[in-house]
Write a protein that holds these residues in place. Structure first.
Motif, PDB file in Angstrom:
ATOM      1  N   TYR A   1      19.948 -10.575 -17.759  1.00 27.42           N
ATOM      2  CA  TYR A   1      21.133 -11.348 -17.384  1.00 27.42           C
ATOM      3  C   TYR A   1      20.761 -12.696 -16.762  1.00 27.42           C
ATOM      4  CZ  TYR A   1      26.082 -11.873 -16.372  1.00 27.42           C
ATOM      5  OH  TYR A   1      27.386 -12.306 -16.375  1.00 27.42           O
ATOM      6  N   THR A   2      19.568 -12.804 -16.206  1.00 29.83           N
ATOM      7  CA  THR A   2      19.209 -13.985 -15.425  1.00 29.83           C
ATOM      8  C   THR A   2      18.052 -14.808 -15.983  1.00 29.83           C
ATOM      9  OG1 THR A   2      17.748 -12.669 -13.999  1.00 29.83           O
ATOM     10  CG2 THR A   2      20.047 -12.912 -13.287  1.00 29.83           C
ATOM     11  N   THR A   3      17.518 -14.441 -17.130  1.00 28.39           N
ATOM     12  CA  THR A   3      16.371 -15.139 -17.699  1.00 28.39           C
ATOM     13  C   THR A   3      16.826 -15.988 -18.897  1.00 28.39           C
ATOM     14  OG1 THR A   3      14.926 -13.330 -17.012  1.00 28.39           O
ATOM     15  CG2 THR A   3      14.075 -14.830 -18.707  1.00 28.39           C
ATOM     16  N   PRO A   4      16.607 -17.306 -18.852  1.00 25.24           N
ATOM     17  CA  PRO A   4      17.083 -18.174 -19.926  1.00 25.24           C
ATOM     18  C   PRO A   4      16.658 -17.745 -21.336  1.00 25.24           C
ATOM     19  CG  PRO A   4      16.422 -19.506 -18.065  1.00 25.24           C
ATOM     20  CD  PRO A   4      16.012 -18.081 -17.752  1.00 25.24           C
ATOM     21  N   SER A   5      15.416 -17.280 -21.488  1.00 26.12           N
ATOM     22  CA  SER A   5      14.953 -16.882 -22.826  1.00 26.12           C
ATOM     23  C   SER A   5      15.685 -15.644 -23.346  1.00 26.12           C
ATOM     24  CB  SER A   5      13.439 -16.661 -22.832  1.00 26.12           C
ATOM     25  OG  SER A   5      13.085 -15.648 -21.910  1.00 26.12           O
ATOM     26  N   ASP A   6      16.257 -14.852 -22.459  1.00 26.84           N
ATOM     27  CA  ASP A   6      17.104 -13.732 -22.877  1.00 26.84           C
ATOM     28  C   ASP A   6      18.547 -14.179 -23.095  1.00 26.84           C
ATOM     29  OD1 ASP A   6      15.275 -11.479 -22.832  1.00 26.84           O
ATOM     30  OD2 ASP A   6      15.241 -11.687 -20.660  1.00 26.84           O
ATOM     31  N   ILE A   7      19.058 -15.017 -22.211  1.00 25.33           N
ATOM     32  CA  ILE A   7      20.450 -15.459 -22.279  1.00 25.33           C
ATOM     33  C   ILE A   7      20.783 -16.043 -23.648  1.00 25.33           C
ATOM     34  CG2 ILE A   7      22.116 -17.127 -21.341  1.00 25.33           C
ATOM     35  CD1 ILE A   7      20.675 -16.675 -18.579  1.00 25.33           C
ATOM     36  N   VAL A   8      19.877 -16.817 -24.220  1.00 27.54           N
ATOM     37  CA  VAL A   8      20.162 -17.444 -25.518  1.00 27.54           C
ATOM     38  C   VAL A   8      20.334 -16.414 -26.634  1.00 27.54           C
ATOM     39  CG1 VAL A   8      19.071 -19.637 -24.908  1.00 27.54           C
ATOM     40  CG2 VAL A   8      17.716 -17.861 -26.052  1.00 27.54           C
ATOM     41  N   HIS A   9      19.895 -15.185 -26.429  1.00 32.26           N
ATOM     42  CA  HIS A   9      20.026 -14.143 -27.450  1.00 32.26           C
ATOM     43  C   HIS A   9      21.350 -13.400 -27.393  1.00 32.26           C
ATOM     44  CE1 HIS A   9      16.003 -14.453 -29.070  1.00 32.26           C
ATOM     45  NE2 HIS A   9      15.562 -14.573 -27.826  1.00 32.26           N
ATOM     46  N   TRP A  10      22.002 -13.349 -26.241  1.00 33.31           N
ATOM     47  CA  TRP A  10      23.212 -12.536 -26.128  1.00 33.31           C
ATOM     48  C   TRP A  10      24.473 -13.300 -25.751  1.00 33.31           C
ATOM     49  CZ3 TRP A  10      25.408 -12.884 -21.382  1.00 33.31           C
ATOM     50  CH2 TRP A  10      24.600 -13.118 -20.283  1.00 33.31           C
ATOM     51  N   ASN A  11      24.362 -14.537 -25.314  1.00 37.98           N
ATOM     52  CA  ASN A  11      25.494 -15.261 -24.752  1.00 37.98           C
ATOM     53  C   ASN A  11      26.362 -15.928 -25.827  1.00 37.98           C
ATOM     54  OD1 ASN A  11      27.106 -16.258 -22.657  1.00 37.98           O
ATOM     55  ND2 ASN A  11      25.964 -18.176 -22.594  1.00 37.98           N
ATOM     56  N   ALA A  12      27.147 -15.105 -26.522  1.00 37.77           N
ATOM     57  CA  ALA A  12      28.100 -15.611 -27.522  1.00 37.77           C
ATOM     58  C   ALA A  12      29.217 -14.592 -27.688  1.00 37.77           C
ATOM     59  CB  ALA A  12      27.406 -15.853 -28.854  1.00 37.77           C
ATOM     60  N   ALA A  13      30.424 -15.098 -27.893  1.00 38.37           N
ATOM     61  CA  ALA A  13      31.584 -14.210 -28.036  1.00 38.37           C
ATOM     62  C   ALA A  13      31.804 -13.757 -29.479  1.00 38.37           C
ATOM     63  CB  ALA A  13      32.844 -14.907 -27.526  1.00 38.37           C
ATOM     64  N   SER A  14      31.188 -14.471 -30.439  1.00 40.54           N
ATOM     65  CA  SER A  14      31.342 -14.082 -31.847  1.00 40.54           C
ATOM     66  C   SER A  14      30.115 -14.536 -32.622  1.00 40.54           C
ATOM     67  CB  SER A  14      32.615 -14.699 -32.433  1.00 40.54           C
ATOM     68  OG  SER A  14      32.508 -16.115 -32.450  1.00 40.54           O
ATOM     69  N   ASP A  15      29.979 -14.016 -33.828  1.00 38.67           N
ATOM     70  CA  ASP A  15      28.797 -14.307 -34.650  1.00 38.67           C
ATOM     71  C   ASP A  15      28.706 -15.763 -35.103  1.00 38.67           C
ATOM     72  OD1 ASP A  15      27.882 -11.719 -34.431  1.00 38.67           O
ATOM     73  OD2 ASP A  15      28.748 -11.072 -36.338  1.00 38.67           O
TER      74      ASP A  15
END
Length: 135
Positions: A20-34
């Motif tokens: 939840y707090t790491t930028p390299s992870d955030i870019v993988h999940w932070n979207a509401a749609s495909d």
């Protein structure tokens, strides 16, 4: 008005918190749609620290920065932040089967309550799928 979204993540609290707090992870999940994605993220995870996520339509037609300032951080438990004149509280509660994540945020006036709740829930659901796939 406050809006709440919630989800359970079947993973250890440390893994949930880092995703939840790491930028390299955030870019993988932070979207509401495909058809949307986050192209970059920054996190200075401390009270007074700034965060930002660049969200863009994959077709390049639109994009915006979601940015704000952390107001309270309790590792593995709580993140509170302000963005504009709005506030958000993210709670992480350990349970026997994983972590309950609860987000409460101030509604805005441009989109309906239902649209806002659906969008934030979709992002949280993407987060759950991402974390659980990283086992």
């Amino acid at each position: 008005m406050k809006i709440t979204v919630e989800a359970n993540v079947h993973a250890p609290i440390e893994k949930v918190w880092l995703a939840y707090t790491t930028p390299s992870d955030i870019v993988h999940w932070n979207a509401a749609s495909d058809d949307w994605h986050t192209t970059q993220a920054s996190v200075d995870l401390r009270p007074g620290g700034a965060f930002s996520s660049r969200m863009e339509a994959k077709d390049g037609s639109f994009g915006f920065d979601f940015a704000g300032t952390y107001t309270n951080v309790v590792p593995n438990r709580l993140i509170e932040y302000a963005f504009g004149d709005r506030q958000t509280k993210v709670e992480f509660k350990e349970k026997p089967e994983g972590v309950a994540v609860k987000i409460v945020f101030d509604a805005e006036t441009t989109h309906s309550i239902e649209q806002q709740q659906e969008g934030w829930q979709a992002i949280l659901d993407n987060f759950v799928r991402y974390v659980e796939a990283q086992r």
